[in-house]
Design a protein around this motif. Structure first.
Motif, PDB file in Angstrom:
ATOM      1  N   ASP A  56      -9.530 -14.247  -0.005  1.00 29.86           N
ATOM      2  CA  ASP A  56     -10.661 -14.232  -0.933  1.00 29.86           C
ATOM      3  C   ASP A  56     -11.270 -12.852  -1.085  1.00 29.86           C
ATOM      4  O   ASP A  56     -12.245 -12.679  -1.814  1.00 29.86           O
ATOM      5  N   ARG A  57     -10.710 -11.874  -0.404  1.00 29.39           N
ATOM      6  CA  ARG A  57     -11.294 -10.536  -0.399  1.00 29.39           C
ATOM      7  C   ARG A  57     -10.530  -9.602  -1.329  1.00 29.39           C
ATOM      8  O   ARG A  57      -9.304  -9.567  -1.340  1.00 29.39           O
ATOM      9  N   LEU A  58     -11.285  -8.818  -2.114  1.00 34.55           N
ATOM     10  CA  LEU A  58     -10.682  -7.819  -2.983  1.00 34.55           C
ATOM     11  C   LEU A  58     -10.242  -6.626  -2.142  1.00 34.55           C
ATOM     12  O   LEU A  58     -11.039  -6.039  -1.420  1.00 34.55           O
ATOM     13  N   GLU A  59      -8.974  -6.270  -2.240  1.00 34.38           N
ATOM     14  CA  GLU A  59      -8.426  -5.183  -1.427  1.00 34.38           C
ATOM     15  C   GLU A  59      -8.201  -3.897  -2.222  1.00 34.38           C
ATOM     16  O   GLU A  59      -8.531  -2.812  -1.758  1.00 34.38           O
ATOM     17  N   VAL A  60      -7.610  -4.021  -3.411  1.00 34.31           N
ATOM     18  CA  VAL A  60      -7.228  -2.831  -4.177  1.00 34.31           C
ATOM     19  C   VAL A  60      -7.548  -3.045  -5.653  1.00 34.31           C
ATOM     20  O   VAL A  60      -7.316  -4.127  -6.205  1.00 34.31           O
TER      21      VAL A  60
ATOM     22  N   THR B 294     -18.726  -2.184 -14.230  1.00 32.26           N
ATOM     23  CA  THR B 294     -18.917  -1.631 -12.885  1.00 32.26           C
ATOM     24  C   THR B 294     -17.584  -1.291 -12.241  1.00 32.26           C
ATOM     25  O   THR B 294     -17.453  -0.282 -11.537  1.00 32.26           O
ATOM     26  N   VAL B 295     -16.558  -2.092 -12.486  1.00 36.38           N
ATOM     27  CA  VAL B 295     -15.224  -1.806 -11.941  1.00 36.38           C
ATOM     28  C   VAL B 295     -14.689  -0.499 -12.501  1.00 36.38           C
ATOM     29  O   VAL B 295     -14.165   0.345 -11.762  1.00 36.38           O
ATOM     30  N   HIS B 296     -14.825  -0.316 -13.798  1.00 37.13           N
ATOM     31  CA  HIS B 296     -14.346   0.920 -14.414  1.00 37.13           C
ATOM     32  C   HIS B 296     -15.147   2.124 -13.923  1.00 37.13           C
ATOM     33  O   HIS B 296     -14.585   3.202 -13.692  1.00 37.13           O
ATOM     34  N   ALA B 297     -16.456   1.939 -13.779  1.00 33.82           N
ATOM     35  CA  ALA B 297     -17.291   3.032 -13.270  1.00 33.82           C
ATOM     36  C   ALA B 297     -16.906   3.377 -11.836  1.00 33.82           C
ATOM     37  O   ALA B 297     -16.864   4.556 -11.464  1.00 33.82           O
ATOM     38  N   ALA B 298     -16.604   2.359 -11.019  1.00 36.28           N
ATOM     39  CA  ALA B 298     -16.216   2.602  -9.631  1.00 36.28           C
ATOM     40  C   ALA B 298     -14.899   3.374  -9.561  1.00 36.28           C
ATOM     41  O   ALA B 298     -14.743   4.293  -8.738  1.00 36.28           O
ATOM     42  N   HIS B 299     -13.937   3.034 -10.401  1.00 35.25           N
ATOM     43  CA  HIS B 299     -12.666   3.770 -10.413  1.00 35.25           C
ATOM     44  C   HIS B 299     -12.877   5.217 -10.857  1.00 35.25           C
ATOM     45  O   HIS B 299     -12.294   6.151 -10.278  1.00 35.25           O
TER      46      HIS B 299
ATOM     47  N   GLY C 275     -26.723  -4.830  -8.257  1.00 35.48           N
ATOM     48  CA  GLY C 275     -26.319  -5.572  -7.072  1.00 35.48           C
ATOM     49  C   GLY C 275     -26.889  -4.981  -5.801  1.00 35.48           C
ATOM     50  O   GLY C 275     -27.966  -4.399  -5.786  1.00 35.48           O
ATOM     51  N   SER C 276     -26.148  -5.138  -4.735  1.00 37.86           N
ATOM     52  CA  SER C 276     -26.544  -4.608  -3.436  1.00 37.86           C
ATOM     53  C   SER C 276     -25.269  -4.275  -2.668  1.00 37.86           C
ATOM     54  O   SER C 276     -24.150  -4.590  -3.100  1.00 37.86           O
ATOM     55  N   TRP C 277     -25.429  -3.636  -1.512  1.00 40.30           N
ATOM     56  CA  TRP C 277     -24.271  -3.238  -0.706  1.00 40.30           C
ATOM     57  C   TRP C 277     -23.448  -4.453  -0.275  1.00 40.30           C
ATOM     58  O   TRP C 277     -22.224  -4.406  -0.227  1.00 40.30           O
ATOM     59  N   GLU C 278     -24.132  -5.549   0.021  1.00 43.56           N
ATOM     60  CA  GLU C 278     -23.428  -6.760   0.453  1.00 43.56           C
ATOM     61  C   GLU C 278     -22.507  -7.289  -0.643  1.00 43.56           C
ATOM     62  O   GLU C 278     -21.434  -7.825  -0.366  1.00 43.56           O
ATOM     63  N   TRP C 279     -22.913  -7.122  -1.891  1.00 46.04           N
ATOM     64  CA  TRP C 279     -22.126  -7.629  -3.002  1.00 46.04           C
ATOM     65  C   TRP C 279     -21.017  -6.670  -3.424  1.00 46.04           C
ATOM     66  O   TRP C 279     -19.935  -7.110  -3.838  1.00 46.04           O
ATOM     67  N   ASN C 280     -21.247  -5.376  -3.349  1.00 45.46           N
ATOM     68  CA  ASN C 280     -20.338  -4.417  -3.989  1.00 45.46           C
ATOM     69  C   ASN C 280     -19.552  -3.513  -3.049  1.00 45.46           C
ATOM     70  O   ASN C 280     -18.724  -2.727  -3.517  1.00 45.46           O
ATOM     71  N   LYS C 281     -19.767  -3.593  -1.735  1.00 43.08           N
ATOM     72  CA  LYS C 281     -19.029  -2.738  -0.800  1.00 43.08           C
ATOM     73  C   LYS C 281     -17.515  -2.897  -0.967  1.00 43.08           C
ATOM     74  O   LYS C 281     -16.773  -1.913  -1.015  1.00 43.08           O
ATOM     75  N   ASP C 282     -17.048  -4.141  -1.047  1.00 42.70           N
ATOM     76  CA  ASP C 282     -15.604  -4.376  -1.186  1.00 42.70           C
ATOM     77  C   ASP C 282     -15.047  -3.744  -2.454  1.00 42.70           C
ATOM     78  O   ASP C 282     -13.929  -3.214  -2.462  1.00 42.70           O
ATOM     79  N   LEU C 283     -15.822  -3.778  -3.536  1.00 44.65           N
ATOM     80  CA  LEU C 283     -15.360  -3.193  -4.802  1.00 44.65           C
ATOM     81  C   LEU C 283     -15.168  -1.697  -4.673  1.00 44.65           C
ATOM     82  O   LEU C 283     -14.135  -1.158  -5.094  1.00 44.65           O
ATOM     83  N   TYR C 284     -16.144  -0.996  -4.099  1.00 45.08           N
ATOM     84  CA  TYR C 284     -16.029   0.455  -3.977  1.00 45.08           C
ATOM     85  C   TYR C 284     -14.869   0.836  -3.065  1.00 45.08           C
ATOM     86  O   TYR C 284     -14.113   1.769  -3.358  1.00 45.08           O
ATOM     87  N   GLU C 285     -14.694   0.111  -1.961  1.00 41.46           N
ATOM     88  CA  GLU C 285     -13.571   0.396  -1.070  1.00 41.46           C
ATOM     89  C   GLU C 285     -12.245   0.142  -1.776  1.00 41.46           C
ATOM     90  O   GLU C 285     -11.282   0.908  -1.616  1.00 41.46           O
ATOM     91  N   ALA C 286     -12.179  -0.945  -2.568  1.00 39.95           N
ATOM     92  CA  ALA C 286     -10.946  -1.256  -3.292  1.00 39.95           C
ATOM     93  C   ALA C 286     -10.627  -0.189  -4.331  1.00 39.95           C
ATOM     94  O   ALA C 286      -9.465   0.143  -4.573  1.00 39.95           O
ATOM     95  N   ALA C 287     -11.666   0.358  -4.972  1.00 46.28           N
ATOM     96  CA  ALA C 287     -11.459   1.417  -5.956  1.00 46.28           C
ATOM     97  C   ALA C 287     -10.882   2.669  -5.301  1.00 46.28           C
ATOM     98  O   ALA C 287      -9.984   3.317  -5.860  1.00 46.28           O
ATOM     99  N   PHE C 288     -11.366   3.012  -4.107  1.00 51.90           N
ATOM    100  CA  PHE C 288     -10.816   4.180  -3.404  1.00 51.90           C
ATOM    101  C   PHE C 288      -9.402   3.905  -2.902  1.00 51.90           C
ATOM    102  O   PHE C 288      -8.547   4.796  -2.926  1.00 51.90           O
TER     103      PHE C 288
END
Length: 373
Positions: A251-255, A41-46, A76-89
């Motif tokens: 504890d938050r994923l930023e980038v 999912t991380v690779h797909a998000a990037h 997943g859901s938006w609550e789980w993955n929002k931080d990941l998508y923002e970090a990918a951007f």
């Protein structure tokens, strides 16, 4: 009657439009699969972030204009993955989520209508809704993460997998979008145990125009990811390596950053697997010290045994004799012929061969075949 054409009325061929060269094409399906823990999912998000921004992915060319992407998040859901998508951007220099990144998850309350009791939350039933969304919003790429969570049917059943892909995703392809399906790999290839394959029915590979495997590796003491083509209906790309780095704020994923490392070269073989292969080869050689043996008597089965036997044959240490027997090369010339003809024309077979034939006959008879032993 079918709508057909002939040599006089055939339309011109439309060139393939690659969103990512040799990976994602408009109107086609791509399968991206890997073991648990490879961060699919991380690779797909990037990859999505690069396409939305119109930037190259790794060292591969992409379309320069920004694309509109529909991300179907069934894992997943938006609550789980929002931080990941923002970090990918953020990893490609964009703060916040662009308008052209479009998200759907049946697990997110905001994506469902309170008065909708249709229950269309599976891939098999979402095809018309996905197609309408693609046409209405001008979607260029549909990402399905992941197939196993999307379909109601059994992922090991070829007919059910084919039906889910055709009903759920082919409408999006027909509407002009590329489709990227994220999926899992079989566990048998974990840890260098072999070339990975998608989990479940091979109908997944049959449906995809391109199938790409992700594998964890180590390069100069650091974890990297191998990208390689499992299947392609066009010229495939050469295997390459990427490195993913994560930057946290508390504890938050930023980038999330993904960098191209270089060409991958040959797939490494784990030390454990190499040692096991050598052990099996020695077992085969030891079993043949007593003389020629049928394959069933060599004490093993499965991929490791098959590879060991083939390597011994290739190296010339083991040869295949008549009647499916295997023997040591240095003993092959001294082995008596499998049969000899007497002056009256009667054929006399060796006791070992008669026994081997009987065993083959018993197996065949158990399968319902007629056998003359």
């Amino acid at each position: 009657m079918l709508t057909v054409f002939n040599g006089l009325t055939a339309p011109p061929v439309k060139p393939v439009e690659w969103l990512v060269e040799k990976v994602l094409a408009r109107g086609a399906g791509t399968l991206l699969f890997g073991q648990p823990g490879v961060s699919k999912t991380v690779h797909a998000a990037h990859l999505v972030a690069c396409l939305v921004a119109g930037k190259p992915f790794a060292h591969l060319k992409t379309v320069t204009r920004g694309l509109r992407v529909l991300y179907l998040d069934f894992d997943g859901s938006w609550e789980w993955n929002k931080d990941l998508y923002e970090a990918a951007f953020r990893g490609i220099g964009i703060e916040g989520l662009p308008e052209s990144f479009i998200y759907y998850s049946p697990n997110t309350e905001e994506c469902s209508f309170p008065d909708d009791d249709s229950g269309l939350k599976s891939l098999e039933g979402l095809g018309p809704a996905i197609e309408l969304t693609v046409k209405t919003l001008g979607i260029d790429l549909v990402v399905c993460d992941s197939l196993g969570q999307m379909m109601v049917g059994d992922t090991n059943n070829g007919q059910e997998v084919a039906l889910a892909l055709r009903l759920g995703l082919n409408p999006a392809r027909k509407a002009g979008a590329a489709v990227l399906v994220v999926d899992h790999a079989t566990k048998s290839a974990a840890g260098g145990g072999g070339i990975p394959t998608p989990m479940g029915s091979q109908q997944k590979r049959a449906w995809a125009r391109v199938s790409v495997a992700l594998e964890k590796e180590e390069e100069q003491g650091q974890n990297v990811t191998r990208w390689s083509v499992d299947k392609s209906n066009t010229a495939p790309f050469e295997p390459f390596l990427t490195r993913t780095t994560f930057i946290n704020a508390g504890d938050r994923l930023e980038v999330v950053n993904l960098d191209f490392v270089g060409e991958a070269g040959q797939r490494p073989v784990s030390r454990e697997r190499a040692e096991r292969g050598q052990e099996v080869q020695q077992d085969i050689l030891d079993a043949l010290q007593a003389g020629p043996q049928p394959r069933s008597k060599l004490g093993g089965r499965g991929g490791t045994f098959d590879r060991a036997l083939k390597l011994l044959e290739k190296s010339g240490q083991v040869v295949k004799l008549e009647r499916g027997l295997y023997g040591l090369a240095e003993m092959a010339e001294s082995v008596a012929p499998s049969h000899q003809t007497l002056e009256n024309g009667v054929v006399v077979q060796s006791l070992e061969l008669v026994q081997a034939d009987r065993e083959a006959g018993q197996v065949a008879a158990a399968s319902g075949w007629e056998v003359d032993v």
